[in-house]
Design an enzyme around this catalytic site. Structure first.
Site, mmCIF file in Angstrom:
data_model
loop_
_atom_site.group_PDB
_atom_site.id
_atom_site.type_symbol
_atom_site.label_atom_id
_atom_site.label_comp_id
_atom_site.label_asym_id
_atom_site.label_seq_id
_atom_site.Cartn_x
_atom_site.Cartn_y
_atom_site.Cartn_z
ATOM 1 N N GLU A 1 0.829 -1.214 0.000
ATOM 2 C CA GLU A 1 0.000 0.000 0.000
ATOM 3 C C GLU A 1 0.860 1.259 0.000
ATOM 4 O O GLU A 1 0.485 2.280 -0.585
ATOM 5 C CB GLU A 1 -0.954 -0.010 1.199
ATOM 6 C CG GLU A 1 -1.979 -1.141 1.179
ATOM 7 C CD GLU A 1 -2.832 -1.148 -0.084
ATOM 8 O OE1 GLU A 1 -3.028 -0.082 -0.702
ATOM 9 O OE2 GLU A 1 -3.299 -2.239 -0.463
ATOM 10 N N HIS B 1 3.318 6.406 -5.260
ATOM 11 C CA HIS B 1 2.883 6.728 -6.620
ATOM 12 C C HIS B 1 2.096 8.047 -6.620
ATOM 13 O O HIS B 1 2.254 8.886 -7.515
ATOM 14 C CB HIS B 1 2.022 5.580 -7.155
ATOM 15 C CG HIS B 1 1.891 5.548 -8.639
ATOM 16 N ND1 HIS B 1 1.112 4.625 -9.294
ATOM 17 C CD2 HIS B 1 2.416 6.325 -9.620
ATOM 18 C CE1 HIS B 1 1.175 4.819 -10.595
ATOM 19 N NE2 HIS B 1 1.958 5.856 -10.827
#
Length: 418
Positions: free
Chosen positions: A206, A212
């Site tokens: 996660e 990202h």
């Protein structure tokens, strides 16, 4: 299913699966099914090996019963202990949540130059939530929120959310606010939160999504961060899982919660050796669902009979009788809770093919997984560009080539099967 087929027909596609894959990296159901079937044979062969090993162990215990689907996890765990001498109670004392979070921050600093500092004067929706200011040098990158514990009313599972998306519209850049959410069991008052190895992998997964979002550097929020094609979005998260078992990180942050001693080398060796254990089971269980999902959505409007469809497709691919589908069609939420993963459950292994290949790029570099030149290239070509660059082109800019399935096979230990 009928409505999806009708929608695809109205949009000019042969089936819902054709419509979905046309907008993904795969482009066609044939390409998606082709990847799944490339992996299916070696994974099924590995299942046969696993079943033989479990049957031998059962026979040594005096049982001549055939291994059934309901026996797989039970005897699999016995084989794991017999082969590796590994048990969760040996590992958990070294996996303290707070230290692993520090380890994630450290890895992000080594790779991308990020710093994380706790912010205590911002409002949060629950006392469990902590907020960190993310910086690079003197520049603000964004905020990272962490909601780690299960509680009544909280959605199950683990996920990344974004409260504000990065963009460069307007006079001032907009920095992202991302959140990682888990459902770990809260510890007793005054006690540390110790998690399993599987939970630690999920934590890093996660955080890969979180990075990202944080590292995005595009103009338009609709193209920022994780707003990429569904069969590409898992690349950063699945890739970041590879930093957890690195010796550099474990030596610093996998320390006994009472003594502070690092995880013994012998235990690390067992963990690494067990990484590919029973990948036949895990891969086949997943692939069966992905194949049935695609096949179901290739139906061009004919009435779908779920039991018949399942039975026919599983018989066609030769589903090992010792394994059942992870998700039967009536409760397959990826297919039916929304259209997000409908005809797209294959996305995980498509992205895993990319992430395994990318991990080998790091492994081959002079600095290994902490090679800053490769990390810089990853940030410039993939982590920062969102959906502003075609994902296939983005990957080629990073790796210098298209990915192959070989790295995935090696990563899962399937290269010698079949």
């Amino acid at each position: 299913m009928a409505l999806r087929a009708e929608k695809a027909r109205l949009l000019g596609f042969a089936s819902f699966a054709h419509w979905v894959t046309d907008g993904q990296m795969a482009k066609t159901p044939t390409a998606a099914v082709g990847l799944l079937r490339q992996v299916w044979g070696p994974a099924k062969a590995r299942v046969a090996e696993e079943v033989r090993e479990m049957a031998d162990l059962a026979a040594d215990e005096g049982s001549n019963a055939t291994i059934e689907a309901w026996d797989y996890r039970f005897y699999g765990e016995k084989v794991r202990k017999a082969r590796f001498g590994l048990d969760e109670t040996q590992v958990k004392p070294f996996l303290m949540l707070d230290r692993l979070v520090e380890g994630m921050f450290w890895a992000a600093g080594e790779l991308f130059g990020l710093g994380f500092s706790r912010v205590r004067d911002l409002p949060v929706y629950h006392p469990d939530v902590s907020v960190y200011d993310v910086t690079r040098g003197s520049a603000r990158v964004g905020l990272w929120c962490f909601d780690p514990f299960a509680r009544p009313g909280k959605r199950s599972g683990a996920w990344m959310s974004e409260y504000r998306t990065q963009s460069r519209l307007g006079s001032e850049p907009t920095t992202p606010i991302v959140s990682n959410n888990e459902n770990f069991i809260p510890p007793a008052s005054g006690e540390p939160c110790l998690i399993s190895w599987t939970d630690a992998v999920t934590l890093f997964h996660e955080f890969g999504h979180g990075l990202h979002g944080l590292l995005s550097d595009v103009t338009y929020p609709s193209l920022a961060g994780t707003a990429v094609l569904r069969d590409f979005v898992e690349l950063p998260s699945q890739l970041f899982e590879h930093w957890l078992p690195t010796r550099e990180l474990l030596a610093r942050f996998a320390r006994h919660h009472e003594t502070g001693e690092p995880m013994p080398d012998a235990l690390v060796e067992k963990l690494l050796a067990a990484e590919t254990f029973q990948q036949g089971f895990g891969t086949v269980e997943y692939l069966a669902c992905a194949l049935v999902d695609l096949e179901a959505h290739l139906e061009a409007g004919a009435p779908v009979d779920p039991p018949r469809l399942e039975a026919e497709r599983l018989a066609e691919i030769g589903m090992p009788r010792e394994i059942v589908m992870r998700h039967r069609l009536p409760h397959f939420l990826h297919m039916f809770a929304s259209e997000s993963y409908a005809a797209g459950y294959y996305n995980y292994i498509w992205a895993d093919t990319l992430s395994a290949d990318a991990a080998e790029v790091f492994a081959a570099a002079p600095g290994g997984f902490y090679d800053r030149s490769i990390a810089g290239r990853l940030q410039a070509t993939i982590m920062s560009v969102g959906n502003s660059v075609d994902p296939g082109e983005a990957y080629r800019r990073f790796a210098g080539r298209d990915p192959g399935v070989g790295a995935l096979m090696r990563d899962r230990g399937l290269v010698t099967a079949g």
